[in-house]
Design a protein around this motif. Sequence first.
Motif, PDB file in Angstrom:
ATOM      1  N   ASP A  50       0.877  -1.167   0.000  1.00 35.96           N
ATOM      2  CA  ASP A  50       0.000   0.000   0.000  1.00 35.96           C
ATOM      3  C   ASP A  50       0.918   1.222   0.000  1.00 35.96           C
ATOM      4  OD1 ASP A  50      -1.660   2.131   0.548  1.00 35.96           O
ATOM      5  OD2 ASP A  50      -2.758   1.125   2.161  1.00 35.96           O
ATOM      6  N   SER A  51       1.185   1.740  -1.201  1.00 33.39           N
ATOM      7  CA  SER A  51       2.138   2.844  -1.348  1.00 33.39           C
ATOM      8  C   SER A  51       1.654   4.126  -0.684  1.00 33.39           C
ATOM      9  CB  SER A  51       2.415   3.115  -2.825  1.00 33.39           C
ATOM     10  OG  SER A  51       3.002   1.986  -3.408  1.00 33.39           O
ATOM     11  N   ASN A  52       0.344   4.349  -0.683  1.00 36.41           N
ATOM     12  CA  ASN A  52      -0.196   5.573  -0.067  1.00 36.41           C
ATOM     13  C   ASN A  52       0.089   5.625   1.425  1.00 36.41           C
ATOM     14  OD1 ASN A  52      -1.242   6.431  -2.523  1.00 36.41           O
ATOM     15  ND2 ASN A  52      -3.189   5.404  -2.189  1.00 36.41           N
ATOM     16  N   ASN A  53      -0.071   4.493   2.102  1.00 38.63           N
ATOM     17  CA  ASN A  53       0.137   4.425   3.552  1.00 38.63           C
ATOM     18  C   ASN A  53       1.512   3.883   3.931  1.00 38.63           C
ATOM     19  OD1 ASN A  53      -2.471   5.412   4.234  1.00 38.63           O
ATOM     20  ND2 ASN A  53      -3.303   3.396   3.710  1.00 38.63           N
ATOM     21  N   LYS A  54       2.325   3.561   2.915  1.00 35.30           N
ATOM     22  CA  LYS A  54       3.658   2.996   3.138  1.00 35.30           C
ATOM     23  C   LYS A  54       3.594   1.771   4.054  1.00 35.30           C
ATOM     24  CE  LYS A  54       6.247   6.967   1.896  1.00 35.30           C
ATOM     25  NZ  LYS A  54       7.543   7.555   1.943  1.00 35.30           N
ATOM     26  N   GLN A  55       2.687   0.866   3.709  1.00 35.73           N
ATOM     27  CA  GLN A  55       2.459  -0.357   4.475  1.00 35.73           C
ATOM     28  C   GLN A  55       2.661  -1.557   3.557  1.00 35.73           C
ATOM     29  OE1 GLN A  55       1.620  -1.156   7.705  1.00 35.73           O
ATOM     30  NE2 GLN A  55       1.585  -3.289   7.087  1.00 35.73           N
ATOM     31  N   HIS A  82       8.795   1.954   4.904  1.00 34.67           N
ATOM     32  CA  HIS A  82       7.484   1.331   5.059  1.00 34.67           C
ATOM     33  C   HIS A  82       7.363   0.652   6.424  1.00 34.67           C
ATOM     34  CE1 HIS A  82       7.448   1.955   0.766  1.00 34.67           C
ATOM     35  NE2 HIS A  82       6.236   1.459   0.654  1.00 34.67           N
TER      36      HIS A  82
END
Length: 99
Positions: free
Chosen positions: A8-13, A40
């Motif tokens: 999840d690139s938006n949340n760096k997860q 991340h």
Amino acid sequence: MSINTHVDSNNKQVTISIEGAFGFSLVQDFRRCYVDRKDHSFTIDLRLVNYIDSAGLGMLLNMHNYLEQPDGMIKLINVLPQVRKILIISRFDKKFKIE
């Protein structure tokens, strides 16, 4: 034995799901999941892991050291009782958040 990664690139997860025995045969695939993603946060889903050996424990420690994250910042989730027992005996509850 397989590894699936969801980023999840938006949340760096990053969520890493492992299936089967977590051991030496997964070294390269597991490393690819976290290399170059130091910014991340990580969750490792072990719901389908029925066994972890010393190589699997070593891979988790290598990941922890590579990412340079504080203890407890990498989460291990859905851990089956037999795997949880090995993690606790090995004192991984001191380095990882086990849920």
